[in-house]
Design a protein around this motif. Sequence first.
Motif, PDB file in Angstrom:
ATOM      1  N   GLU A   1       0.823  -1.226   0.000  1.00 59.05           N
ATOM      2  CA  GLU A   1       0.000   0.000   0.000  1.00 59.05           C
ATOM      3  C   GLU A   1       0.842   1.253   0.000  1.00 59.05           C
ATOM      4  O   GLU A   1       0.469   2.274  -0.534  1.00 59.05           O
ATOM      5  CB  GLU A   1      -0.881   0.014   1.241  1.00 59.05           C
ATOM      6  N   LYS A   2       1.968   1.211   0.703  1.00 65.63           N
ATOM      7  CA  LYS A   2       2.856   2.367   0.715  1.00 65.63           C
ATOM      8  C   LYS A   2       4.261   1.901   1.053  1.00 65.63           C
ATOM      9  O   LYS A   2       4.450   0.820   1.605  1.00 65.63           O
ATOM     10  CB  LYS A   2       2.385   3.429   1.704  1.00 65.63           C
ATOM     11  N   VAL A   3       5.235   2.753   0.721  1.00 65.62           N
ATOM     12  CA  VAL A   3       6.627   2.435   1.051  1.00 65.62           C
ATOM     13  C   VAL A   3       7.176   3.582   1.888  1.00 65.62           C
ATOM     14  O   VAL A   3       6.969   4.753   1.560  1.00 65.62           O
ATOM     15  CB  VAL A   3       7.481   2.253  -0.230  1.00 65.62           C
ATOM     16  N   ILE A   4       7.816   3.228   3.005  1.00 66.55           N
ATOM     17  CA  ILE A   4       8.451   4.244   3.847  1.00 66.55           C
ATOM     18  C   ILE A   4       9.948   3.960   3.840  1.00 66.55           C
ATOM     19  O   ILE A   4      10.369   2.829   4.057  1.00 66.55           O
ATOM     20  CB  ILE A   4       7.902   4.192   5.291  1.00 66.55           C
ATOM     21  N   SER A   5      10.713   5.000   3.580  1.00 68.46           N
ATOM     22  CA  SER A   5      12.157   4.775   3.482  1.00 68.46           C
ATOM     23  C   SER A   5      12.919   5.970   4.064  1.00 68.46           C
ATOM     24  O   SER A   5      12.400   7.081   4.076  1.00 68.46           O
ATOM     25  CB  SER A   5      12.538   4.635   2.005  1.00 68.46           C
ATOM     26  N   ASP A   6      14.116   5.734   4.570  1.00 69.54           N
ATOM     27  CA  ASP A   6      14.947   6.905   4.839  1.00 69.54           C
ATOM     28  C   ASP A   6      15.790   7.166   3.592  1.00 69.54           C
ATOM     29  O   ASP A   6      15.595   6.499   2.564  1.00 69.54           O
ATOM     30  CB  ASP A   6      15.710   6.803   6.166  1.00 69.54           C
ATOM     31  N   PHE A   7      16.642   8.134   3.642  1.00 67.33           N
ATOM     32  CA  PHE A   7      17.262   8.572   2.389  1.00 67.33           C
ATOM     33  C   PHE A   7      18.757   8.271   2.319  1.00 67.33           C
ATOM     34  O   PHE A   7      19.193   7.423   1.548  1.00 67.33           O
ATOM     35  CB  PHE A   7      17.016  10.077   2.200  1.00 67.33           C
ATOM     36  N   ASP A   8      19.511   8.984   3.178  1.00 72.30           N
ATOM     37  CA  ASP A   8      20.967   8.885   3.060  1.00 72.30           C
ATOM     38  C   ASP A   8      21.453   7.464   3.311  1.00 72.30           C
ATOM     39  O   ASP A   8      21.174   6.866   4.353  1.00 72.30           O
ATOM     40  CB  ASP A   8      21.633   9.850   4.059  1.00 72.30           C
ATOM     41  N   MET A   9      22.162   6.961   2.352  1.00 79.66           N
ATOM     42  CA  MET A   9      22.769   5.628   2.416  1.00 79.66           C
ATOM     43  C   MET A   9      21.743   4.495   2.427  1.00 79.66           C
ATOM     44  O   MET A   9      22.079   3.350   2.719  1.00 79.66           O
ATOM     45  CB  MET A   9      23.732   5.510   3.607  1.00 79.66           C
ATOM     46  N   THR A  10      20.486   4.849   2.140  1.00 79.99           N
ATOM     47  CA  THR A  10      19.452   3.819   1.938  1.00 79.99           C
ATOM     48  C   THR A  10      19.021   3.921   0.478  1.00 79.99           C
ATOM     49  O   THR A  10      19.146   2.970  -0.292  1.00 79.99           O
ATOM     50  CB  THR A  10      18.254   4.040   2.878  1.00 79.99           C
ATOM     51  N   LEU A  11      18.528   5.119   0.105  1.00 78.83           N
ATOM     52  CA  LEU A  11      18.198   5.339  -1.308  1.00 78.83           C
ATOM     53  C   LEU A  11      19.430   5.827  -2.076  1.00 78.83           C
ATOM     54  O   LEU A  11      19.517   5.669  -3.292  1.00 78.83           O
ATOM     55  CB  LEU A  11      17.055   6.355  -1.428  1.00 78.83           C
ATOM     56  N   THR A  12      20.369   6.440  -1.353  1.00 77.33           N
ATOM     57  CA  THR A  12      21.620   6.853  -2.013  1.00 77.33           C
ATOM     58  C   THR A  12      22.713   5.816  -1.756  1.00 77.33           C
ATOM     59  O   THR A  12      22.613   5.002  -0.837  1.00 77.33           O
ATOM     60  CB  THR A  12      22.124   8.213  -1.487  1.00 77.33           C
ATOM     61  N   ARG A  13      23.761   5.905  -2.542  1.00 80.44           N
ATOM     62  CA  ARG A  13      24.884   4.969  -2.379  1.00 80.44           C
ATOM     63  C   ARG A  13      25.751   5.382  -1.201  1.00 80.44           C
ATOM     64  O   ARG A  13      25.944   6.566  -0.946  1.00 80.44           O
ATOM     65  CB  ARG A  13      25.744   4.973  -3.646  1.00 80.44           C
TER      66      ARG A  13
ATOM     67  N   GLU B   1      28.931  14.446  -5.528  1.00 77.96           N
ATOM     68  CA  GLU B   1      29.032  13.031  -5.909  1.00 77.96           C
ATOM     69  C   GLU B   1      27.900  12.198  -5.310  1.00 77.96           C
ATOM     70  O   GLU B   1      27.994  10.978  -5.224  1.00 77.96           O
ATOM     71  CB  GLU B   1      30.389  12.483  -5.465  1.00 77.96           C
ATOM     72  N   ALA B   2      26.827  12.903  -4.898  1.00 80.95           N
ATOM     73  CA  ALA B   2      25.680  12.160  -4.357  1.00 80.95           C
ATOM     74  C   ALA B   2      25.028  11.380  -5.490  1.00 80.95           C
ATOM     75  O   ALA B   2      24.874  11.895  -6.591  1.00 80.95           O
ATOM     76  CB  ALA B   2      24.672  13.130  -3.763  1.00 80.95           C
ATOM     77  N   MET B   3      24.677  10.143  -5.241  1.00 77.03           N
ATOM     78  CA  MET B   3      23.963   9.394  -6.285  1.00 77.03           C
ATOM     79  C   MET B   3      23.018   8.372  -5.680  1.00 77.03           C
ATOM     80  O   MET B   3      23.282   7.804  -4.618  1.00 77.03           O
ATOM     81  CB  MET B   3      24.935   8.734  -7.255  1.00 77.03           C
ATOM     82  N   LEU B   4      21.896   8.199  -6.378  1.00 79.88           N
ATOM     83  CA  LEU B   4      20.939   7.197  -5.938  1.00 79.88           C
ATOM     84  C   LEU B   4      21.508   5.814  -6.256  1.00 79.88           C
ATOM     85  O   LEU B   4      22.375   5.670  -7.115  1.00 79.88           O
ATOM     86  CB  LEU B   4      19.596   7.414  -6.649  1.00 79.88           C
ATOM     87  N   ARG B   5      21.005   4.815  -5.534  1.00 78.49           N
ATOM     88  CA  ARG B   5      21.511   3.449  -5.730  1.00 78.49           C
ATOM     89  C   ARG B   5      21.153   2.900  -7.103  1.00 78.49           C
ATOM     90  O   ARG B   5      20.178   3.344  -7.724  1.00 78.49           O
ATOM     91  CB  ARG B   5      20.885   2.518  -4.681  1.00 78.49           C
ATOM     92  N   ASP B   6      21.924   1.895  -7.539  1.00 75.73           N
ATOM     93  CA  ASP B   6      21.607   1.199  -8.796  1.00 75.73           C
ATOM     94  C   ASP B   6      20.157   0.714  -8.719  1.00 75.73           C
ATOM     95  O   ASP B   6      19.720   0.258  -7.661  1.00 75.73           O
ATOM     96  CB  ASP B   6      22.520  -0.024  -8.974  1.00 75.73           C
ATOM     97  N   GLY B   7      19.453   0.814  -9.815  1.00 77.31           N
ATOM     98  CA  GLY B   7      18.069   0.327  -9.850  1.00 77.31           C
ATOM     99  C   GLY B   7      17.070   1.344  -9.358  1.00 77.31           C
ATOM    100  O   GLY B   7      15.872   1.067  -9.281  1.00 77.31           O
ATOM    101  N   TYR B   8      17.570   2.558  -9.041  1.00 74.66           N
ATOM    102  CA  TYR B   8      16.671   3.570  -8.470  1.00 74.66           C
ATOM    103  C   TYR B   8      15.503   3.898  -9.401  1.00 74.66           C
ATOM    104  O   TYR B   8      14.371   4.087  -8.979  1.00 74.66           O
ATOM    105  CB  TYR B   8      17.443   4.850  -8.112  1.00 74.66           C
ATOM    106  N   LYS B   9      15.789   3.936 -10.720  1.00 79.19           N
ATOM    107  CA  LYS B   9      14.755   4.376 -11.673  1.00 79.19           C
ATOM    108  C   LYS B   9      13.591   3.387 -11.680  1.00 79.19           C
ATOM    109  O   LYS B   9      12.419   3.781 -11.629  1.00 79.19           O
ATOM    110  CB  LYS B   9      15.378   4.538 -13.065  1.00 79.19           C
TER     111      LYS B   9
END
Length: 192
Positions: free
Chosen positions: A3-15, A92-100
């Motif tokens: 139903e929904k996704v909850i996530s933190d950001f730094d080093m979770t969604l980013t590399r 040099e911040a970047m989202l993790r592989d597969g982010y798209k």
Amino acid sequence: MCEKVISDFDMTLTRFAHNGKRCPTSYSNSPLKFSLQLKELLNKYYPIEINASLSVEEKLPLMVEWWTKAHELLLQQEIRKDLLAVVVKESEAMLRDGYKLFFDHLQEHSIPLLILSAGIGDILEEVIRQAGVFHPNIKVLSNFMDFDESVEERMQFHLDSYDIVLVKDETMEVPNAVLRYLTGIQLTDTTM
Ligand SMILES: Nc1ccn([C@@H]2O[C@H](COP(=O)(O)O)[C@@H](O)[C@H]2O)c(=O)n1
């Protein structure tokens, strides 16, 4: 289907790292004048943050000390809102592989993505925006910066709001008041 996704950001969604080099967090992500000090703070306090043998009570004052010092540095930088995009672009911040796939999939299936982050919301939103995946299903709960209005914004607001006609006014009161409003500077010497 969830139903929904909850996530933190730094080093979770980013590399965490890229090519063996640590990627910045939304705090340390700045080519600004105190970026070295912010990175030093990260190097000092991050090992404490992830130290599983320390209790929450032991960590808490140190985490408060960390962000107090970081916020003092950020305030001194006089960050301009219109330069945030440049700061992020050059970082040099970047989202993790597969982010798209991840972001697009949630959007396509109308699944809300709530990002909870102890980082800086303005920066993390810009990272997602520049990756082209800041979809309407995303809600960010984070620390957002307060910016003073720029002189240009004040000027535009003023031009949009008032027409002032001065007939035979030989004092400097009205021009000084307008100047104070536009620049935010308090003029104590009205003869200036
Ligand atoms: N002054 C600070 C404070 C925190 N950090 C790091 O940012 C992370 C916060 O982001 P989340 O999306 O993971 O909540 C936090 O975990 C710290 O590692 C920092 O770099 N500087």
